[in-house]
Write a protein that holds these residues in place. Sequence first.
Motif, PDB file in Angstrom:
ATOM      1  N   HIS A   1       0.863  -1.178   0.000  1.00  0.00           N
ATOM      2  CA  HIS A   1       0.000   0.000   0.000  1.00  0.00           C
ATOM      3  C   HIS A   1       0.897   1.224   0.000  1.00  0.00           C
ATOM      4  CE1 HIS A   1      -2.614   3.071   2.022  1.00  0.00           C
ATOM      5  NE2 HIS A   1      -3.391   2.651   1.047  1.00  0.00           N
TER       6      HIS A   1
ATOM      7  N   ASN B   1     -11.017  -3.563   7.127  1.00  0.00           N
ATOM      8  CA  ASN B   1     -11.488  -2.235   6.763  1.00  0.00           C
ATOM      9  C   ASN B   1     -12.685  -2.427   5.822  1.00  0.00           C
ATOM     10  OD1 ASN B   1     -11.739   0.121   4.937  1.00  0.00           O
ATOM     11  ND2 ASN B   1     -10.074   0.942   6.178  1.00  0.00           N
TER      12      ASN B   1
ATOM     13  N   HIS C   1     -14.662  -2.123  -1.636  1.00  0.00           N
ATOM     14  CA  HIS C   1     -14.002  -1.720  -2.876  1.00  0.00           C
ATOM     15  C   HIS C   1     -13.414  -2.950  -3.572  1.00  0.00           C
ATOM     16  CE1 HIS C   1     -10.968   1.097  -5.089  1.00  0.00           C
ATOM     17  NE2 HIS C   1     -11.970   0.739  -5.854  1.00  0.00           N
TER      18      HIS C   1
ATOM     19  N   THR D   1      -9.993  -7.421   5.122  1.00  0.00           N
ATOM     20  CA  THR D   1      -8.730  -6.705   5.324  1.00  0.00           C
ATOM     21  C   THR D   1      -8.812  -5.791   6.560  1.00  0.00           C
ATOM     22  OG1 THR D   1      -9.376  -4.849   3.914  1.00  0.00           O
ATOM     23  CG2 THR D   1      -8.244  -6.708   2.837  1.00  0.00           C
TER      24      THR D   1
ATOM     25  N   ARG E   1     -12.592  -0.680   2.372  1.00  0.00           N
ATOM     26  CA  ARG E   1     -11.630  -1.322   1.468  1.00  0.00           C
ATOM     27  C   ARG E   1     -12.166  -2.673   0.990  1.00  0.00           C
ATOM     28  NH1 ARG E   1      -6.380  -0.921   3.921  1.00  0.00           N
ATOM     29  NH2 ARG E   1      -7.126  -2.448   5.417  1.00  0.00           N
TER      30      ARG E   1
END
Length: 175
Positions: free
Chosen positions: A21, A63, A69, A61, A66
Amino acid sequence: MATTKWAIDSTHSEIGFKVKHMMFTNVSGNFSDYEANISTEDDNFENANIEFSANIDSINTNNTDRDNHLKSGDFFDAENFPKLTFKATSFTKNGDDYELTGDLSLRGVTKTVTLPTEFSGLMKDPWGNTKAGLNISGKINRKEWGLNWNSALETGGVLVGEDVKLNIELQLIKL
């Protein structure tokens, strides 16, 4: 010779991955809903028959935004491609370890991958069950499966790395 069937002991297994990331730290994730059909002709797992699938909606993950997404059309497109699948074509000894080769399907694209695999051997648990351990590693380039989304950073580089490192710890139980 008799065929032995194995199941994944999900309380002692993890289907994990890491992706860079912002080009300098890793984000880890895993799939929590998966299944496998595994059979062997002997106890060393050579030429094991391994079929695996994971539900994309189970990606985690830590999150929610995220994860949503990743499930979207920008990445896995879970609505149209709800599962990732892997079907082994060979499981062969390579020195002290093994290589697992097979067809990985993501987002409607199938490619052959070879993954280094550590076979930990067999062991009896305290309840008399025979267990086997496999640690599967390696990396894939997500763009080869059409997971192309990214965002440029002001400082140069990109938000999401292309290489996905796999970290799959499997404890199998003999059925």
